[in-house]
Enzyme design. Structure first.
Site, short mmCIF file in Angstrom:
data_model
loop_
_atom_site.label_atom_id
_atom_site.label_comp_id
_atom_site.label_asym_id
_atom_site.label_seq_id
_atom_site.Cartn_x
_atom_site.Cartn_y
_atom_site.Cartn_z
N SER A 73 0.83 -1.20 0.00
CA SER A 73 0.00 0.00 0.00
C SER A 73 0.86 1.26 0.00
CB SER A 73 -0.97 -0.04 1.19
OG SER A 73 -2.03 0.87 0.99
N ASP A 186 -5.55 -3.63 -2.72
CA ASP A 186 -4.51 -3.32 -1.73
C ASP A 186 -3.89 -4.57 -1.11
OD1 ASP A 186 -3.36 -2.43 0.92
OD2 ASP A 186 -4.08 -0.50 0.20
#
Length: 293
Positions: A73, A186
């Site tokens: 991320s 993610d």
């Protein structure tokens, strides 16, 4: 006379050999120290990721070698920028100038996410000269999640900007990214701090992990974005512990009270990263020294 000459010659050679052996025993032989393979693992945490910049600054100042970066991320965003150009001053310059609107593009009619995520990809394209994951100056491995299977995906090659976008596509906030015929979101969904990847798959000898989610308390939840962000933080916090067991050093900057897209605390977060890393430097150097011995 001939026999006597042979005896004298033999004695002379014996003396020469004795001197040579003694010299070899007393002169130290230089042995090249074996250098450990060090991995820097950067966790997700959205705006808390500015702390990663402070961590990297101190590691660079202390001349701690980094042989690979594994990012999830925002850890993928910061890690990718640095892996492409290992210069902490340049990284700080980029971090200080980035604003929320540079990476967040809200859709008028959401379909699979409130934002598309293309601005994040464009931001990376604009600020990084190296265009492919496999070409970064420090080996770099962004972590994403296959939305169909739940697998952790290590993005080892392909467009750098798109790989970072995939790694940072927070579910419900950004739309999933199609990458190598896989629908990715993610990396924090499956592996927010991929120390196991560093140790078991990439063969790191020393794993330095930066955990942004030691404290996830947030009493300033006012929007659907805040609800989604805090829910994901809670989930990632719960799954971090088994992954951190693979780390040799864990750096945990104080990031409490920072919301998902709070870009107003950049300086404080960088300083938190600096402080936490300075405290960890003695242990890191001790591990390197012990490995070399």
């Amino acid at each position: 006379m001939w026999v006597k000459g042979r005896v004298i010659k033999g004695i002379f050679l014996s003396i020469i050999m004795a001197v040579f052996i003694t010299a070899c025993q007393t002169v130290p032989v230089a042995v090249k120290k074996k250098e450990p393979k060090i991995a820097l693992v950067l966790s997700g945490g959205s705006a808390k990721g500015f702390a990663h910049v402070g961590v990297i600054r101190i590691l660079e100042q202390e001349k701690i070698p980094i042989h690979m970066i594994i990012g999830t991320s925002v850890g993928s965003l910061i890690g990718g920028l640095y892996a492409a150009n290992p210069d902490s001053f340049q990284l700080e310059y980029i971090a200080f100038k980035v604003e929320k609107n540079d990476i967040l593009d809200m859709l008028a009619i959401p379909k699979m996410g409130l934002g598309q995520g293309s601005r994040l990809e464009e931001f990376v394209e604009k600020n990084v000269k190296i265009k492919r994951v496999e070409e970064t100056k420090i080996p770099f491995y962004p972590i994403a999640t296959d939305l169909n299977t739940g697998e952790t995906v290590i993005l080892e090659k392909g467009p750098l900007a798109k790989a970072i976008r995939a790694s940072a596509s927070i579910p419900g906030i950004f739309t999933p990214v199609t990458f190598d015929n896989r629908m990715l979101v993610d990396g924090g969904v499956s592996n927010n701090i991929a120390c196991d990847v560093a140790k078991n798959i990439k063969g790191a000898d020393i794993v330095i992990a930066v955990n942004l989610l030691k404290n996830i308390s947030n009493y300033d939840i006012k929007s659907v974005v805040d609800v989604i962000g805090q829910s994901i933080n809670i989930m990632m916090h719960a799954t971090n512990k088994p992954k951190l067991a693979y780390a040799d050093v864990v750096i945990e900057p104080d990031t409490k009270g920072v919301a998902l897209f709070d870009f107003t605390k950049k300086k404080e977060l960088m300083e938190a990263g600096i402080k936490a890393t300075r405290e960890a430097i003695p242990k890191i150097k001790e591990l390197i020294s012990r490995y070399q011995q």
